[in-house]
Design a protein around this motif. Structure first.
Motif, short mmCIF file in Angstrom:
data_model
loop_
_atom_site.label_atom_id
_atom_site.label_comp_id
_atom_site.label_asym_id
_atom_site.label_seq_id
_atom_site.Cartn_x
_atom_site.Cartn_y
_atom_site.Cartn_z
N VAL A 162 5.56 -3.25 1.68
CA VAL A 162 4.94 -3.16 2.62
C VAL A 162 3.52 -2.47 2.32
CG1 VAL A 162 3.78 -0.54 3.67
CG2 VAL A 162 6.03 -0.99 3.41
N ARG A 163 2.89 -3.31 1.05
CA ARG A 163 2.39 -3.64 0.54
C ARG A 163 2.02 -4.77 1.05
NH1 ARG A 163 0.15 -6.34 -3.82
NH2 ARG A 163 -2.47 -5.92 -4.23
N MET A 165 2.72 -6.42 2.92
CA MET A 165 2.84 -6.73 5.00
C MET A 165 0.58 -6.59 5.58
SD MET A 165 4.29 -4.77 8.35
CE MET A 165 4.16 -3.91 7.30
N LEU A 166 0.76 -5.43 4.50
CA LEU A 166 -0.79 -4.96 4.87
C LEU A 166 -2.00 -5.62 4.37
CD1 LEU A 166 0.60 -0.98 5.12
CD2 LEU A 166 0.27 -2.52 7.21
N LYS A 167 -1.56 -5.69 3.13
CA LYS A 167 -3.04 -6.22 2.63
C LYS A 167 -3.74 -7.55 3.42
CE LYS A 167 -3.62 -3.39 -0.18
NZ LYS A 167 -5.65 -2.65 -0.02
N ILE A 169 -3.64 -8.08 5.81
CA ILE A 169 -3.58 -7.64 7.30
C ILE A 169 -5.09 -7.12 6.82
CG2 ILE A 169 -3.68 -6.42 10.04
CD1 ILE A 169 -0.74 -6.74 9.08
N GLU A 170 -5.28 -6.19 6.29
CA GLU A 170 -6.59 -5.02 5.73
C GLU A 170 -7.11 -6.39 5.36
OE1 GLU A 170 -5.82 -1.03 4.00
OE2 GLU A 170 -4.06 -2.46 3.29
N TYR A 175 -9.82 -9.93 11.38
CA TYR A 175 -9.78 -8.88 11.51
C TYR A 175 -10.60 -7.56 11.34
CZ TYR A 175 -5.53 -5.80 12.60
OH TYR A 175 -4.90 -5.09 13.02
N TRP A 194 -4.73 2.44 7.15
CA TRP A 194 -3.53 2.89 7.42
C TRP A 194 -2.43 2.88 6.52
CZ3 TRP A 194 -1.66 -1.19 10.99
CH2 TRP A 194 -2.43 -2.39 11.41
N ALA A 197 0.53 3.99 8.77
CA ALA A 197 0.84 3.16 9.56
C ALA A 197 2.32 2.72 7.86
CB ALA A 197 0.86 1.66 9.22
N ALA A 198 1.91 2.92 6.34
CA ALA A 198 3.00 2.43 5.78
C ALA A 198 3.45 3.86 5.30
CB ALA A 198 1.95 2.55 4.42
N LYS A 251 -2.70 5.02 -0.08
CA LYS A 251 -1.55 4.80 1.37
C LYS A 251 -0.87 6.01 1.21
CE LYS A 251 -3.18 0.66 2.90
NZ LYS A 251 -4.26 0.66 2.09
#
Length: 347
Positions: A162-163, A165-167, A169-170, A175, A194, A197-198, A251
């Motif tokens: 999850v990390r 995937m999100l990092k 983007i953030e 973005y 986010w 979402a996590a 998160k």
């Protein structure tokens, strides 16, 4: 599919029903606008009537989730003394629920940026970070026996995935530039955090139990979501451990961490070499390094973490009950003995 507005979590309409609704909204060809409007109006009223009828039959009335679930599934009620009563004859009966979810009690130092649609501090998590062959499976399902604590086992380092995937983007500059902007190639409504979402991904990996009709067996907003992982350090260099800790704090701000290790690394190495999924030759020095890193991770979490030594808690149930109390449960939930899951025998 849709949800009953009065009873969150109870699904009412199927994909087939929604497809029929979509089809009924299609414009009929070769009609004038006036006729089309009249047809659409009639359809909307009929749809409203049908949906109202369906909801009236498919949505069950609200109920006390804990009492109904326990009594219906086992015929037992939990007495306030911690004993089970089959006939409910005790004068002082109280169904044990999870400890109260207040910021001051479970995560007093959590800092949350919330909105009406996302309040990260409202969902509690328990994460067991462990080394392999340190009774982490037994520890996981011991915690799962506590009321309102919904544990799951290994998940292929879902937290790290999850990390990962999100990092990106953030942190992406494009973005960020489109955040809160319209008419922009990267535009969208502002995303304040986010975290939800996590949290949703972790929660979706172990949802509440469903009844035979596929409905949630109980409403679970107060549940503590938990899992165990022996892969917390996977793919990380030592200097990156702090980034993973920061991710969890950010998160999962209302989380607590149990760091579980095994001080007798010689027996741990022997256990790993004979278990599936581990190398046949285990380097004891590497196990010591891993233990040291995990203890440093616990220090990074501070008051958010509790450290357990497998070689102590498996021989002294008091060590587990100290954790139970730390989690906010009363003495009625304390354990009298512990079961080893692999052998189905008492420790």
């Amino acid at each position: 599919c849709g949800r009953c507005p009065s009873f969150p979590g109870i699904h009412c309409s199927s994909p087939d029903t929604k497809m029929q609704i979509r089809k009924s909204n299609l414009r009929t060809p070769l009609m004038t606008d006036t006729k089309q409007q009249a047809v659409d109006t009639r359809r909307r009223w009929w749809m409203f009537a049908v949906v109202a009828f369906v909801l009236g039959w498919t949505c069950p009335p609200p109920f006390d989730a804990w009492e109904t679930t326990i009594e219906a599934s086992t015929g037992l009620r939990l007495a306030s003394s911690g004993e089970l009563s089959e006939d409910g004859s005790s004068e002082d009966l109280a169904v044990h629920k999870p400890p109260s979810n207040t910021y001051n009690a479970w995560c007093p130092k959590a800092e949350c940026e919330g909105t009406e649609i996302c309040e990260p501090c409202k969902r509690r998590f328990l994460i067991i970070i462990s080394t392999g062959r340190a009774a982490s499976t037994s520890l996981t399902w011991t915690m799962d026996a506590l009321p309102g604590l919904r544990m799951s086992g290994e998940n292929l380092n879902l937290l790290g995935r999850v990390r990962d995937m999100l990092k990106p983007i953030e942190m992406d500059k494009n973005y960020k530039r489109g955040d809160g902007k319209k008419n922009h190639a990267w535009g969208r409504n502002h995303v304040p955090t986010w975290a939800c979402a996590a949290q949703s991904i972790i929660e979706a990996s172990n949802p509440p139990m469903l009844d035979e009709d596929g409905y949630s067996a109980y409403d679970a907003p107060e549940d503590i979501i938990g899992f165990k992982t022996i892969r917390f350090l996977d793919g990380l260099e030592k200097f990156q451990d702090k980034y993973m800790v920061e991710f969890v704090k950010e998160k999962f701000p209302c989380s607590r961490i149990i760091v579980n290790y095994r001080s007798d690394v010689d027996k741990q190495a022997e256990s790993q070499s004979s278990a599936a999924g581990f190398d046949e030759e285990i380097d004891v020095a590497e196990l010591k390094k891993t233990n040291k890193r995990l203890l440093e991770v616990a220090e990074m979490f501070g008051e958010q973490a509790w450290v357990l030594d497998k070689d102590q808690w498996t021989t002294n149930v008091t060590k587990i009950n100290e954790v139970v109390g730390w989690l906010g449960f009363n003495k009625a939930c304390y354990f009298k003995e512990l079961l080893e899951l692999n052998t189905q025998e008492n420790y």
